[in-house]
Write a protein that holds these residues in place. Structure first.
Motif, PDB file in Angstrom:
ATOM      1  N   SER A 292       1.076  -2.889   4.259  1.00  0.00           N
ATOM      2  CA  SER A 292       2.516  -3.095   4.109  1.00  0.00           C
ATOM      3  C   SER A 292       3.022  -2.451   2.818  1.00  0.00           C
ATOM      4  O   SER A 292       4.140  -1.911   2.766  1.00  0.00           O
ATOM      5  CB  SER A 292       2.853  -4.587   4.125  1.00  0.00           C
ATOM      6  N   LYS A 293       2.205  -2.472   1.768  1.00  0.00           N
ATOM      7  CA  LYS A 293       2.588  -1.834   0.508  1.00  0.00           C
ATOM      8  C   LYS A 293       2.632  -0.311   0.669  1.00  0.00           C
ATOM      9  O   LYS A 293       3.494   0.365   0.085  1.00  0.00           O
ATOM     10  CB  LYS A 293       1.614  -2.221  -0.603  1.00  0.00           C
TER      11      LYS A 293
ATOM     12  N   PRO B  95      -5.751  -7.826   2.771  1.00  0.00           N
ATOM     13  CA  PRO B  95      -4.437  -8.094   3.371  1.00  0.00           C
ATOM     14  C   PRO B  95      -3.284  -7.565   2.523  1.00  0.00           C
ATOM     15  O   PRO B  95      -3.356  -7.553   1.292  1.00  0.00           O
ATOM     16  CB  PRO B  95      -4.401  -9.632   3.455  1.00  0.00           C
ATOM     17  N   ASP B  96      -2.259  -7.131   3.190  1.00  0.00           N
ATOM     18  CA  ASP B  96      -1.001  -6.683   2.578  1.00  0.00           C
ATOM     19  C   ASP B  96      -1.061  -5.267   2.015  1.00  0.00           C
ATOM     20  O   ASP B  96      -0.042  -4.733   1.572  1.00  0.00           O
ATOM     21  CB  ASP B  96      -0.549  -7.658   1.473  1.00  0.00           C
ATOM     22  N   THR B  97      -2.230  -4.631   2.037  1.00  0.00           N
ATOM     23  CA  THR B  97      -2.320  -3.265   1.508  1.00  0.00           C
ATOM     24  C   THR B  97      -1.510  -2.299   2.365  1.00  0.00           C
ATOM     25  O   THR B  97      -0.778  -1.436   1.833  1.00  0.00           O
ATOM     26  CB  THR B  97      -3.788  -2.803   1.438  1.00  0.00           C
TER      27      THR B  97
END
Length: 388
Positions: free
Chosen positions: A331-332, A327-329
């Protein structure tokens, strides 16, 4: 120029697919961009940092360290369906071999070579020991309705057999290729219980290792005939030998001989002939080459065993990123591009178990070396490629 290394002899119709103005294909490439392989063992190989992909000209990838490759950002392809007809034809031969004791009969006939005029009488006297049932009207159970399983199912229907199969991953497209006369059931147990013949067409992994074992065989009909043209390890050897000895299994036909099964009672062992046809080798070589070219030049993935399939037509630069499925990869990644003033025209991101593949159509400002480096340093990102 891209360098393609061949670890086995690959059919020339496959290597000829590569544009000689863009690719050099040889078995001596020291630091290849991609590798084409058939059966060569690769588990002990060290891979260079620029190795993008490995294409197996065939279906099985047991000779390739698939997980290690994913961790290093190396896409591994196989060629499902390219050898399907060759295997299907051998499975049909296996059905007949299992029923009519043809292997034993062929081995017996030469013993009559020196019997002169008595050959005819001896044939009539001895032929009863090789009698066996017809396959017409019998039930064939199929575990695995992929490219090979579907062809086997339809061929068996044409031969007058009743066919029952199961596959938890049966796709809609695959189902549409099945004869309407094939019964698809939800569980292996239902197949085991009803079949006179059983053929298995599933990949070998930790979940399927030895799944044809004593417990599974105990649910089958007495006198069942089992065919294994998928992988030897799918069948538990002590269990099948015990079942053959007791008569629970009438015959075991395998394309994967081992010291234990060679010469065992009612075993027909073939020397891994499944895909050994010139047509199959040609089909696999061409398909493997096309997969590599599409991935190297366009970043598209089809038929990967360690990364998800993903295809996209880009209007600008195509950014291809292999990363952990965390998760969140994403968005980065998008934040990094936004900070660099790069517009995301389109994006796809697919995952396969622990790994993901994100493809971005970037327009406006070009992706420079600094931005590419920042993307590569994003946590959980394994590999970044920009295709211009």
């Amino acid at each position: 120029m891209y360098n393609i290394q061949t670890l086995n002899k690959i059919a020339s119709c496959g290597t000829d697919v590569f544009d000689k103005a863009k690719y050099t294909v040889a078995d001596t490439q020291a630091n290849p961009d991609a590798i084409m392989v058939r059966s060569a063992a690769m588990h002990d190989m060290e891979f260079g940092s620029n190795l993008l992909a490995i294409a197996r000209a065939g279906a099985g990838v047991n000779n390739i360290p698939v997980e290690k490759c994913a961790e290093q950002g190396i896409c591994v392809f196989n060629t499902p369906g390219a050898n399907a007809n060759a295997v299907k034809e051998l499975v049909i031969a296996g059905l007949l071999l299992s029923s009519r004791k043809l292997a034993d009969a062929l081995a017996w006939v030469p013993s009559l070579k020196n019997e002169g005029d008595q050959v005819g009488k001896l044939v009539e006297k001895g032929k009863s020991q090789f009698a066996g049932p017809e396959i017409q009207g019998k039930t064939l159970g199929i575990i695995g309705l992929g490219a090979i399983g579907i062809l086997v199912a339809n061929a068996a229907v044409s031969l007058g057999m009743k066919v029952v199969g199961t596959d938890p991953f049966l796709s809609v497209n695959a189902a549409l290729k099945l004869s309407r006369k094939v019964s698809v059931v939800p569980s292996q147990k239902e197949v085991f219980e009803c079949c006179d013949y059983l053929t298995i067409h599933v990949p070998f992994n930790a979940d399927t290792k030895g799944f044809i074992n004593g417990e599974a065989i105990s649910t089958m009909k007495d006198g069942v005939r089992i065919l294994n043209f998928a992988r030897g390890e799918l069948v538990d050897t002590p269990s099948i030998l015990s079942a053959l000895e007791s008569g629970k299994v009438a015959c075991y036909v395998t394309d994967f001989p081992s010291a234990e099964v060679i010469g065992a009672k009612n075993v027909v062992a073939l020397p891994h002939l499944g895909a050994s046809t010139p047509e199959s080798e040609d089909n696999c070589a061409v398909m493997a080459a096309e997969e590599l070219i599409d991935y190297i030049e366009n970043g598209n993935i089809r038929n990967s065993v360690n990364l998800p399939n993903a295809e996209m037509v880009a209007t600008g630069e195509k950014i291809c990123i292999i990363h952990k499925n965390v998760p969140d990869t994403i968005s980065k990644i998008t934040s990094t591009l936004g900070a660099a003033g790069i517009n995301i025209e389109n994006m796809i991101s697919n995952s396969k178990k622990d790994f993901a593949y994100t493809v971005i159509d970037a327009t406006g400002k070009s992706v420079d070396a600094d931005t590419e480096s920042k993307l590569a340093s994003v946590e959980n990102v394994i590999r970044v490629r920009v295709i211009r």
